[in-house]
Structure formats: C-alpha cells, structure tokens
Design a protein around this motif. Structure first.
Motif, PDB file in Angstrom:
ATOM      1  N   PRO A 118       0.837  -1.212   0.000  1.00 36.33           N
ATOM      2  CA  PRO A 118       0.000   0.000   0.000  1.00 36.33           C
ATOM      3  C   PRO A 118       0.864   1.252   0.000  1.00 36.33           C
ATOM      4  N   THR A 119       0.399   2.256  -0.701  1.00 35.20           N
ATOM      5  CA  THR A 119       1.086   3.542  -0.747  1.00 35.20           C
ATOM      6  C   THR A 119       0.243   4.603  -0.060  1.00 35.20           C
ATOM      7  N   THR A 120      -1.012   4.630  -0.406  1.00 34.62           N
ATOM      8  CA  THR A 120      -1.932   5.655   0.083  1.00 34.62           C
ATOM      9  C   THR A 120      -3.302   5.035   0.284  1.00 34.62           C
ATOM     10  N   TRP A 121      -4.002   5.479   1.311  1.00 35.52           N
ATOM     11  CA  TRP A 121      -5.414   5.119   1.422  1.00 35.52           C
ATOM     12  C   TRP A 121      -6.214   6.347   1.790  1.00 35.52           C
ATOM     13  N   VAL A 122      -7.453   6.318   1.358  1.00 39.98           N
ATOM     14  CA  VAL A 122      -8.319   7.480   1.452  1.00 39.98           C
ATOM     15  C   VAL A 122      -9.718   7.014   1.817  1.00 39.98           C
ATOM     16  N   VAL A 123     -10.395   7.778   2.650  1.00 43.98           N
ATOM     17  CA  VAL A 123     -11.810   7.543   2.923  1.00 43.98           C
ATOM     18  C   VAL A 123     -12.562   8.742   2.374  1.00 43.98           C
ATOM     19  N   VAL A 124     -13.535   8.482   1.515  1.00 45.16           N
ATOM     20  CA  VAL A 124     -14.320   9.549   0.891  1.00 45.16           C
ATOM     21  C   VAL A 124     -15.805   9.258   1.062  1.00 45.16           C
ATOM     22  N   GLU A 125     -16.601  10.287   0.822  1.00 44.41           N
ATOM     23  CA  GLU A 125     -18.047  10.136   0.987  1.00 44.41           C
ATOM     24  C   GLU A 125     -18.670   9.277  -0.101  1.00 44.41           C
ATOM     25  N   LYS A 126     -18.094   9.299  -1.302  1.00 47.69           N
ATOM     26  CA  LYS A 126     -18.568   8.468  -2.407  1.00 47.69           C
ATOM     27  C   LYS A 126     -17.459   8.390  -3.449  1.00 47.69           C
ATOM     28  N   GLU A 127     -17.568   7.420  -4.323  1.00 44.46           N
ATOM     29  CA  GLU A 127     -16.575   7.261  -5.377  1.00 44.46           C
ATOM     30  C   GLU A 127     -17.091   7.953  -6.635  1.00 44.46           C
ATOM     31  N   ALA A 128     -16.402   8.999  -7.042  1.00 41.40           N
ATOM     32  CA  ALA A 128     -16.780   9.752  -8.235  1.00 41.40           C
ATOM     33  C   ALA A 128     -15.534  10.407  -8.823  1.00 41.40           C
ATOM     34  N   LYS A 129     -15.662  11.001  -9.987  1.00 39.16           N
ATOM     35  CA  LYS A 129     -14.516  11.626 -10.652  1.00 39.16           C
ATOM     36  C   LYS A 129     -13.865  12.694  -9.784  1.00 39.16           C
ATOM     37  N   GLU A 130     -14.675  13.487  -9.097  1.00 37.64           N
ATOM     38  CA  GLU A 130     -14.145  14.560  -8.256  1.00 37.64           C
ATOM     39  C   GLU A 130     -13.226  14.013  -7.162  1.00 37.64           C
ATOM     40  N   GLN A 131     -13.649  12.913  -6.537  1.00 33.88           N
ATOM     41  CA  GLN A 131     -12.850  12.321  -5.474  1.00 33.88           C
ATOM     42  C   GLN A 131     -11.563  11.710  -6.026  1.00 33.88           C
ATOM     43  N   TRP A 132     -11.660  11.021  -7.171  1.00 31.27           N
ATOM     44  CA  TRP A 132     -10.449  10.439  -7.775  1.00 31.27           C
ATOM     45  C   TRP A 132      -9.475  11.534  -8.209  1.00 31.27           C
ATOM     46  N   TYR A 133      -9.986  12.615  -8.749  1.00 29.99           N
ATOM     47  CA  TYR A 133      -9.130  13.734  -9.151  1.00 29.99           C
ATOM     48  C   TYR A 133      -8.403  14.308  -7.927  1.00 29.99           C
ATOM     49  N   TRP A 134      -9.128  14.480  -6.833  1.00 24.67           N
ATOM     50  CA  TRP A 134      -8.546  14.991  -5.595  1.00 24.67           C
ATOM     51  C   TRP A 134      -7.451  14.058  -5.079  1.00 24.67           C
ATOM     52  N   ILE A 135      -7.732  12.764  -5.081  1.00 20.42           N
ATOM     53  CA  ILE A 135      -6.760  11.773  -4.609  1.00 20.42           C
ATOM     54  C   ILE A 135      -5.512  11.777  -5.478  1.00 20.42           C
ATOM     55  N   LEU A 136      -5.688  11.753  -6.786  1.00 25.03           N
ATOM     56  CA  LEU A 136      -4.545  11.697  -7.693  1.00 25.03           C
ATOM     57  C   LEU A 136      -3.689  12.959  -7.608  1.00 25.03           C
ATOM     58  N   GLN A 137      -4.309  14.109  -7.407  1.00 29.89           N
ATOM     59  CA  GLN A 137      -3.523  15.339  -7.225  1.00 29.89           C
ATOM     60  C   GLN A 137      -2.621  15.231  -5.990  1.00 29.89           C
ATOM     61  N   LEU A 138      -3.183  14.779  -4.881  1.00 27.40           N
ATOM     62  CA  LEU A 138      -2.407  14.624  -3.655  1.00 27.40           C
ATOM     63  C   LEU A 138      -1.334  13.550  -3.798  1.00 27.40           C
ATOM     64  N   LEU A 139      -1.679  12.460  -4.458  1.00 30.30           N
ATOM     65  CA  LEU A 139      -0.725  11.365  -4.648  1.00 30.30           C
ATOM     66  C   LEU A 139       0.442  11.795  -5.519  1.00 30.30           C
ATOM     67  N   ILE A 140       0.175  12.508  -6.590  1.00 31.60           N
ATOM     68  CA  ILE A 140       1.245  13.012  -7.461  1.00 31.60           C
ATOM     69  C   ILE A 140       2.149  13.951  -6.690  1.00 31.60           C
ATOM     70  N   ALA A 141       1.567  14.832  -5.893  1.00 22.49           N
ATOM     71  CA  ALA A 141       2.375  15.759  -5.092  1.00 22.49           C
ATOM     72  C   ALA A 141       3.225  15.011  -4.068  1.00 22.49           C
ATOM     73  N   ASP A 142       2.653  13.988  -3.430  1.00 22.77           N
ATOM     74  CA  ASP A 142       3.394  13.217  -2.434  1.00 22.77           C
ATOM     75  C   ASP A 142       4.535  12.413  -3.039  1.00 22.77           C
ATOM     76  N   LEU A 143       4.308  11.880  -4.228  1.00 18.24           N
ATOM     77  CA  LEU A 143       5.334  11.047  -4.862  1.00 18.24           C
ATOM     78  C   LEU A 143       6.304  11.855  -5.709  1.00 18.24           C
ATOM     79  N   ASP A 144       6.113  13.157  -5.728  1.00 20.74           N
ATOM     80  CA  ASP A 144       6.976  14.062  -6.505  1.00 20.74           C
ATOM     81  C   ASP A 144       7.061  13.622  -7.965  1.00 20.74           C
ATOM     82  N   ALA A 145       5.932  13.226  -8.513  1.00 18.08           N
ATOM     83  CA  ALA A 145       5.922  12.742  -9.899  1.00 18.08           C
ATOM     84  C   ALA A 145       5.668  13.866 -10.879  1.00 18.08           C
TER      85      ALA A 145
END
Length: 132
Positions: A105-132
């Motif tokens: 595991p690298t990252t885990w997230v709890v969200v209110e629902k699974e939708a594009k907005e939540q995935w976009y938010w997660i991927l932005q944070l993940l990219i920033a964390d991994l310095d990609a």
C-alpha cells in the motif's frame, strides 16, 4: 467483554437470562461511556451550533511513500471498497508492486462516495506526495 461471556456472567451471578439484543446494547453503551461515541468525537470538529460532516481523509505515510519511490516498480494500481456502519462511504487505496511481485500500500483514502471529483482529488495529492 464478549457478548457470550456477558450473558453467561449475568446468568451465573443474577440467575436471569438476557437476550442477545440487550447484551449487545449493554456492551455498546459501556463502550461509548469508556471511549466516547462517534457523534461526540465529531462534535469536537465544529463550533457550537454547527453540525460538522466528515467528508474525506487522505493518508500517505512517509515510510510507505519512500518504499514506493525507491523500491517499487513505477506502477500504481487503484481500487476501492464500501465502508458500512454508522458512517457509510468508500475506502480507496493506491498500491505499488515491489521487486518480489508483492503488492504494497502507498496511500489510502476515505471519501463520501466514489466519483470523478474524489479520484481527481486523490490523484492530485498522490502526485504531489510522490513528486511525480
């Protein structure tokens, strides 16, 4: 104390039987008295009169992040599952594959629902964390 043990103790000490529902409610009430209920814990987030609502939680711990950056292959898999109970939602996770073909595991997230907005938010944070 497990429910079966509580029911047995009450039967031995007080010579009466209680049902499973009564035992469950008793254990839940004792647990809430000791640790506090989720509603009370959430009330600490808001000011008086507010009704706060938990929306999202993102967790990317440094050892897991560094393990991915320096040991895993450059492949990230994303998956999710439903959370049930008093506060339903979705748990989403990003995992990487290490040199032994094991998933880490690298990252885990709890969200209110699974939708594009939540995935976009997660991927932005993940990219920033991994310095990609």
């Amino acid at each position: 104390m497990p429910m079966r043990e509580l029911r047995q103790t009450i039967d031995e000490v007080y010579h009466c039987e209680i049902g499973r529902d009564k035992a469950y409610k008793t254990i839940r009430k004792a647990f809430n008295m000791i640790k506090g209920s989720a509603e009370v814990q959430y009330s600490f987030f808001g000011e008086s009169g507010d009704n706060p609502k938990f929306m999202r939680f993102y967790c990317c711990l440094s050892p897991l992040k560094n393990g991915f950056k320096f040991r895993c292959r450059t492949l990230i898999c994303l998956d999710g599952c439903h959370t049930k109970g008093t506060y339903p939602g979705q748990m989403l996770i990003a995992i990487g594959m290490d040199p032994n073909n094991q998933w880490r595991p690298t990252t885990w997230v709890v969200v209110e629902k699974e939708a594009k907005e939540q995935w976009y938010w997660i991927l932005q944070l993940l990219i920033a964390d991994l310095d990609a």
